[in-house]
Design a protein around this motif. Structure first.
Motif, PDB file in Angstrom:
ATOM      1  N   ILE A  89       0.839  -1.202   0.000  1.00  0.00           N
ATOM      2  CA  ILE A  89       0.000   0.000   0.000  1.00  0.00           C
ATOM      3  C   ILE A  89       0.874   1.252   0.000  1.00  0.00           C
ATOM      4  O   ILE A  89       0.550   2.245  -0.661  1.00  0.00           O
ATOM      5  CB  ILE A  89      -0.972  -0.011   1.200  1.00  0.00           C
ATOM      6  N   ALA A  90       1.988   1.222   0.721  1.00  0.00           N
ATOM      7  CA  ALA A  90       2.882   2.382   0.739  1.00  0.00           C
ATOM      8  C   ALA A  90       3.384   2.710  -0.660  1.00  0.00           C
ATOM      9  O   ALA A  90       3.462   3.880  -1.046  1.00  0.00           O
ATOM     10  CB  ALA A  90       4.062   2.123   1.676  1.00  0.00           C
ATOM     11  N   ILE A  91       3.698   1.697  -1.452  1.00  0.00           N
ATOM     12  CA  ILE A  91       4.183   1.939  -2.809  1.00  0.00           C
ATOM     13  C   ILE A  91       3.037   2.323  -3.741  1.00  0.00           C
ATOM     14  O   ILE A  91       3.158   3.260  -4.526  1.00  0.00           O
ATOM     15  CB  ILE A  91       4.938   0.701  -3.338  1.00  0.00           C
ATOM     16  N   VAL A  92       1.918   1.613  -3.646  1.00  0.00           N
ATOM     17  CA  VAL A  92       0.791   1.874  -4.550  1.00  0.00           C
ATOM     18  C   VAL A  92       0.237   3.289  -4.353  1.00  0.00           C
ATOM     19  O   VAL A  92      -0.138   3.955  -5.313  1.00  0.00           O
ATOM     20  CB  VAL A  92      -0.315   0.810  -4.358  1.00  0.00           C
ATOM     21  N   ILE A  93       0.209   3.755  -3.118  1.00  0.00           N
ATOM     22  CA  ILE A  93      -0.289   5.113  -2.853  1.00  0.00           C
ATOM     23  C   ILE A  93       0.861   6.124  -2.919  1.00  0.00           C
ATOM     24  O   ILE A  93       0.674   7.256  -3.361  1.00  0.00           O
ATOM     25  CB  ILE A  93      -0.984   5.173  -1.481  1.00  0.00           C
ATOM     26  N   GLY A  94       2.043   5.719  -2.498  1.00  0.00           N
ATOM     27  CA  GLY A  94       3.166   6.647  -2.383  1.00  0.00           C
ATOM     28  C   GLY A  94       3.702   7.168  -3.695  1.00  0.00           C
ATOM     29  O   GLY A  94       4.072   8.343  -3.796  1.00  0.00           O
ATOM     30  N   ILE A  95       3.767   6.339  -4.703  1.00  0.00           N
ATOM     31  CA  ILE A  95       4.308   6.791  -5.992  1.00  0.00           C
ATOM     32  C   ILE A  95       3.419   7.875  -6.605  1.00  0.00           C
ATOM     33  O   ILE A  95       3.922   8.947  -6.960  1.00  0.00           O
ATOM     34  CB  ILE A  95       4.551   5.605  -6.944  1.00  0.00           C
ATOM     35  N   PRO A  96       2.104   7.654  -6.737  1.00  0.00           N
ATOM     36  CA  PRO A  96       1.271   8.755  -7.274  1.00  0.00           C
ATOM     37  C   PRO A  96       1.274   9.989  -6.388  1.00  0.00           C
ATOM     38  O   PRO A  96       1.281  11.116  -6.876  1.00  0.00           O
ATOM     39  CB  PRO A  96      -0.133   8.149  -7.358  1.00  0.00           C
ATOM     40  N   LEU A  97       1.292   9.789  -5.071  1.00  0.00           N
ATOM     41  CA  LEU A  97       1.334  10.927  -4.158  1.00  0.00           C
ATOM     42  C   LEU A  97       2.619  11.715  -4.325  1.00  0.00           C
ATOM     43  O   LEU A  97       2.613  12.953  -4.351  1.00  0.00           O
ATOM     44  CB  LEU A  97       1.187  10.451  -2.716  1.00  0.00           C
ATOM     45  N   GLY A  98       3.734  11.027  -4.470  1.00  0.00           N
ATOM     46  CA  GLY A  98       5.006  11.709  -4.711  1.00  0.00           C
ATOM     47  C   GLY A  98       5.006  12.486  -6.013  1.00  0.00           C
ATOM     48  O   GLY A  98       5.537  13.600  -6.082  1.00  0.00           O
ATOM     49  N   LEU A  99       4.396  11.913  -7.042  1.00  0.00           N
ATOM     50  CA  LEU A  99       4.292  12.626  -8.314  1.00  0.00           C
ATOM     51  C   LEU A  99       3.430  13.875  -8.198  1.00  0.00           C
ATOM     52  O   LEU A  99       3.759  14.916  -8.768  1.00  0.00           O
ATOM     53  CB  LEU A  99       3.736  11.696  -9.395  1.00  0.00           C
ATOM     54  N   VAL A 100       2.339  13.789  -7.447  1.00  0.00           N
ATOM     55  CA  VAL A 100       1.477  14.954  -7.251  1.00  0.00           C
ATOM     56  C   VAL A 100       2.231  16.041  -6.491  1.00  0.00           C
ATOM     57  O   VAL A 100       2.151  17.224  -6.841  1.00  0.00           O
ATOM     58  CB  VAL A 100       0.181  14.555  -6.506  1.00  0.00           C
ATOM     59  N   ILE A 101       2.976  15.664  -5.469  1.00  0.00           N
ATOM     60  CA  ILE A 101       3.754  16.646  -4.705  1.00  0.00           C
ATOM     61  C   ILE A 101       4.801  17.300  -5.607  1.00  0.00           C
ATOM     62  O   ILE A 101       4.976  18.515  -5.598  1.00  0.00           O
ATOM     63  CB  ILE A 101       4.409  15.979  -3.474  1.00  0.00           C
ATOM     64  N   TYR A 102       5.481  16.491  -6.411  1.00  0.00           N
ATOM     65  CA  TYR A 102       6.498  17.028  -7.314  1.00  0.00           C
ATOM     66  C   TYR A 102       5.883  18.012  -8.312  1.00  0.00           C
ATOM     67  O   TYR A 102       6.406  19.102  -8.521  1.00  0.00           O
ATOM     68  CB  TYR A 102       7.205  15.890  -8.055  1.00  0.00           C
ATOM     69  N   VAL A 103       4.773  17.638  -8.913  1.00  0.00           N
ATOM     70  CA  VAL A 103       4.132  18.500  -9.905  1.00  0.00           C
ATOM     71  C   VAL A 103       3.617  19.775  -9.255  1.00  0.00           C
ATOM     72  O   VAL A 103       3.737  20.861  -9.827  1.00  0.00           O
ATOM     73  CB  VAL A 103       3.002  17.739 -10.638  1.00  0.00           C
ATOM     74  N   SER A 104       3.053  19.674  -8.056  1.00  0.00           N
ATOM     75  CA  SER A 104       2.547  20.879  -7.402  1.00  0.00           C
ATOM     76  C   SER A 104       3.682  21.829  -7.024  1.00  0.00           C
ATOM     77  O   SER A 104       3.537  23.043  -7.131  1.00  0.00           O
ATOM     78  CB  SER A 104       1.718  20.523  -6.169  1.00  0.00           C
ATOM     79  N   GLU A 105       4.818  21.300  -6.609  1.00  0.00           N
ATOM     80  CA  GLU A 105       5.969  22.150  -6.310  1.00  0.00           C
ATOM     81  C   GLU A 105       6.499  22.786  -7.588  1.00  0.00           C
ATOM     82  O   GLU A 105       6.865  23.962  -7.604  1.00  0.00           O
ATOM     83  CB  GLU A 105       7.078  21.343  -5.625  1.00  0.00           C
ATOM     84  N   TYR A 106       6.533  22.015  -8.662  1.00  0.00           N
ATOM     85  CA  TYR A 106       7.006  22.538  -9.948  1.00  0.00           C
ATOM     86  C   TYR A 106       6.075  23.624 -10.463  1.00  0.00           C
ATOM     87  O   TYR A 106       6.521  24.665 -10.933  1.00  0.00           O
ATOM     88  CB  TYR A 106       7.123  21.388 -10.956  1.00  0.00           C
TER      89      TYR A 106
END
Length: 98
Positions: free
Chosen positions: A75-92
């Motif tokens: 679950i950490a990977i399945v939720i974490g990867i998209p969440l990390g991408l959203v954080i990266y895009v929002s910071e960008y």
């Protein structure tokens, strides 16, 4: 006077963003913990299970702790990867706007 209101509004928006980020992180941790607990309970109460294979490669032990680790990590990977991408895009996107 309008400039002062705009700066207050901008400050409120930044503060709300931080509390939203904290909520998402807390929710992420809670969901990962719940998956780990569900895995532990599954390994403890269900008989006749086969050993879980994390990412179809890494075998986990056939025990409640093995199932807890498998559930939590999956679950950490399945939720974490998209969440990390959203954080990266929002910071960008934030850096482009300012």
């Amino acid at each position: 006077m309008d400039a002062k209101k705009q700066s207050q509004h901008a400050e409120q928006s930044r503060t709300q963003g931080r509390s939203g980020r904290q909520f998402v992180i807390i929710l992420y941790i809670a969901l990962t913990g719940a998956a780990g607990a569900a895995g532990y309970l599954t390994g403890y109460f269900v008989d006749g299970l086969s050993a879980p294979m994390f990412l179809f490669i890494i075998p986990f032990p056939l025990s409640p702790l093995g199932f807890a680790a498998y559930g939590g990590l999956t679950i950490a990977i399945v939720i974490g990867i998209p969440l990390g991408l959203v954080i990266y895009v929002s910071e960008y996107a934030e850096s482009i706007e300012t």
